[in-house]
Enzyme design. Structure first.
Site, PDB file in Angstrom:
ATOM      1  N   LYS A 189      26.979  45.720   4.028  1.00  0.00           N
ATOM      2  CA  LYS A 189      27.763  46.202   4.857  1.00  0.00           C
ATOM      3  C   LYS A 189      29.341  45.845   4.468  1.00  0.00           C
ATOM      4  CE  LYS A 189      29.910  45.773   8.963  1.00  0.00           C
ATOM      5  NZ  LYS A 189      31.101  46.563   8.967  1.00  0.00           N
ATOM      6  N   SER A 242      33.916  35.797  10.875  1.00  0.00           N
ATOM      7  CA  SER A 242      34.230  34.749  12.405  1.00  0.00           C
ATOM      8  C   SER A 242      33.190  33.846  12.891  1.00  0.00           C
ATOM      9  CB  SER A 242      34.950  35.784  13.264  1.00  0.00           C
ATOM     10  OG  SER A 242      33.967  36.563  13.876  1.00  0.00           O
ATOM     11  N   GLY A 246      29.237  34.918  13.726  1.00  0.00           N
ATOM     12  CA  GLY A 246      28.276  34.209  13.343  1.00  0.00           C
ATOM     13  C   GLY A 246      27.414  33.665  14.577  1.00  0.00           C
ATOM     14  N   GLU A 263      28.921  31.755   6.417  1.00  0.00           N
ATOM     15  CA  GLU A 263      30.235  31.221   6.111  1.00  0.00           C
ATOM     16  C   GLU A 263      31.098  31.872   7.039  1.00  0.00           C
ATOM     17  OE1 GLU A 263      33.682  30.991   4.642  1.00  0.00           O
ATOM     18  OE2 GLU A 263      32.814  32.387   2.806  1.00  0.00           O
ATOM     19  N   CYS A 297      39.529  32.046   4.890  1.00  0.00           N
ATOM     20  CA  CYS A 297      38.765  31.023   5.830  1.00  0.00           C
ATOM     21  C   CYS A 297      38.870  29.699   5.511  1.00  0.00           C
ATOM     22  CB  CYS A 297      37.067  31.418   5.581  1.00  0.00           C
ATOM     23  SG  CYS A 297      36.552  31.529   4.006  1.00  0.00           S
ATOM     24  N   GLU A 394      41.730  28.997  14.323  1.00  0.00           N
ATOM     25  CA  GLU A 394      42.064  29.606  13.059  1.00  0.00           C
ATOM     26  C   GLU A 394      42.981  30.937  13.291  1.00  0.00           C
ATOM     27  OE1 GLU A 394      39.341  30.972   9.485  1.00  0.00           O
ATOM     28  OE2 GLU A 394      38.970  31.569  11.209  1.00  0.00           O
TER      29      GLU A 394
END
Length: 483
Positions: A189, A242, A246, A263, A297, A394
């Site tokens: 996806k 994000s 996750g 990740e 990231c 972040e």
């Protein structure tokens, strides 16, 4: 347009890349079992260009029924694909890699249009790495017995993969190449804001003669990804995105025996010691945080500079930022492109305003932003403490927070003072200091006297809230093997 006019013997002249190289259809379907098909419920969504806000195409939106169709197609294809000798699977991967190289200019323009990043990044960084990953894992396909995971390691089955919008085609390569090399089949996806390059990749799979059902592409929103992750016949879940999502995925697959790699986010520290070459460090700082508009990231979003050289380094950094060009991403001279979406721009703006409200000092070079599209000027924050939101959260944008330190131990303590652990950088002329500091940093990748350098032979991944598992290199095979 230049962020700041400078006296020069040469006037700036735009160097636009032609859009005519890429032919975007008015609409695209889902790619299931080797064919483009409509969504079962007929839903569609539009994908827009972040730099102009123009609608590029209308894309089918996958639902739970489509996920089920795609997983069944992948399960059916798995039997024959996994039974192929590794040398035969390698031929398909080599063919895909060569087609990517042949179509690299087309794909680079497409990625820039759909994502907003500068053409020189998609052309010179993204596309060469995409091809390199398929070449690299093609080389592993017939050598899995020698990868260190025991004799004759077996594939897992169907891999459900969910990728982000910041490196759409590169993240696809990171996921699909090792999965196919090890004999798995894939349902992927792409992000809802950048589905086009994945759909073009589906066409490349057909062009390469890849057996039907081995790769399936399902554009959609979060509910599509959630249905894929939760599907009972998916054996492996791979997610890049994000930390919040996750964590939700980890909860979903807990107890299901699905293999999982995550990740996630990062708040990378870029540490500059007083003996570092200033000009080289400044270039590394700029590429560390302003590459892809900071939507990375592993971005070096926290600059830790030794107190004695703070003024000299900041003066040099501000001069360098004043020379960056912000504007049309298809212009080969552009350094800073558009933010990927209106939603992401709003998040960046909110966090930057919060940084100012908390007392950090904000600076941006003189910068005229285009009237349409999603844009944010390169931004520095000084007088930052570890308690400031801009030093903790972040931001995922072109925003750099500057902190100082006096000793190596203080630098390490500040660098590790984060819930994340994805990346870090060290700038010093002393090799012994590089090794000593790197061994103390809790980060999955530590760069020395450089930043944001990637290679398919090198593993990448994080600690703590930056996720677990490794992608790339020999280590990246393990996530797709029953070991």
């Amino acid at each position: 347009m230049s962020i700041e006019k400078r006296s020069s013997a040469f006037e700036y002249a735009p160097a636009p890349e032609s859009r005519s190289i890429v032919d975007i259809a008015p609409s695209y379907g889902l790619f299931i079992d080797g064919e483009f098909v409509e969504a079962a419920d007929g839903r569609v969504f539009k994908t827009v260009s972040p730099s102009t806000e123009e609608v590029l195409s209308e894309v089918a939106q996958a639902g739970a029924e489509d996920v089920d169709r795609a997983v069944k197609a992948a399960r059916k294809a798995f039997e024959k694909w996994s039974a192929l000798p590794g040398s035969e699977r390698a031929k398909y991967l080599f063919r895909i890699a060569r087609i990517i190289q042949e179509r690299s200019r087309e794909l680079a323009v497409l990625e820039t249009l759909d994502n907003g990043k500068p053409i020189k990044e998609t052309r010179d960084a993204d596309l060469p790495l995409v091809a390199a990953h398929f070449f690299y894992y093609a080389g592993w396909a017939d050598k899995l017995d020698h990868a260190g995971f025991g004799p004759s390691p077996k594939p897992l089955g169907v891999a459900g993969q969910v990728i982000p919008w910041n490196f759409p085609l590169l993240m696809l390569a990171w996921k699909i190449a090792p999965a196919l090399a090890t004999g798995n089949t894939v349902v992927l996806k792409p992000a809802e804001t950048t589905p086009l390059s994945a759909l073009f990749f589906a066409d490349i799979c057909r062009q390469a003669g890849l057996p039907k059902g081995v790769v399936n592409i399902l554009p959609g929103y979060g509910d599509t990804g959630a249905a894929l992750v939760a599907h009972p016949d998916v054996n492996k879940v791979a997610f890049t995105g994000s930390t919040a999502v996750g964590k939700q995925i980890a909860r979903t697959v807990a107890g299901s025996r699905k293999k999982l790699t995550l990740e996630l986010g990062g708040k990378g520290a870029n540490i500059v010691f007083d003996d570092a070459p200033i000009d080289q460090a400044v270039e590394g700082i700029v590429s560390g945080i302003f590459f892809n508009q900071g939507q990375v990231c592993c971005a070096g979003s926290r600059l830790l500079v030794q107190e004695s050289i703070q003024d000299e380094l900041l003066d040099s950094l501000k001069r360098r930022l004043s020379t960056l060009r912000l504007g049309d991403p298809l212009d080969k001279n552009t350094d800073i492109g558009a933010i990927n979406s209106e939603e992401q721009l709003a998040r960046i703006t909110t966090l930057v305003e919060q940084g100012e409200a908390e007392g950090a000092e904000r600076w941006s070079p003189a910068c005229e932003l285009p009237s349409s599209g999603y844009w944010f000027a390169p931004t520095l924050f000084t007088n930052v403490t570890q308690a400031h939101t801009v030093a903790r959260d972040e931001i995922f944008g072109p925003v750099l927070s500057v902190l100082t330190f006096r000793t190596p131990d203080e630098a390490v303590a500040k660098a590790n003072n984060t819930p994340y652990g994805l990346s870090a950088g060290i700038w010093t002329e002393k090799g012994s200091r590089i090794l000593a500091v790197a061994n103390k940093l809790r980060a999955g990748v530590v760069w020395s006297n450089t930043f944001n350098k990637f290679d398919p032979t090198s593993p990448f991944g994080g600690y703590k809230e930056s996720g677990f598992g490794r992608e790339g290199g020999r280590h990246g095979l393990e996530a797709y093997l029953d070991v």
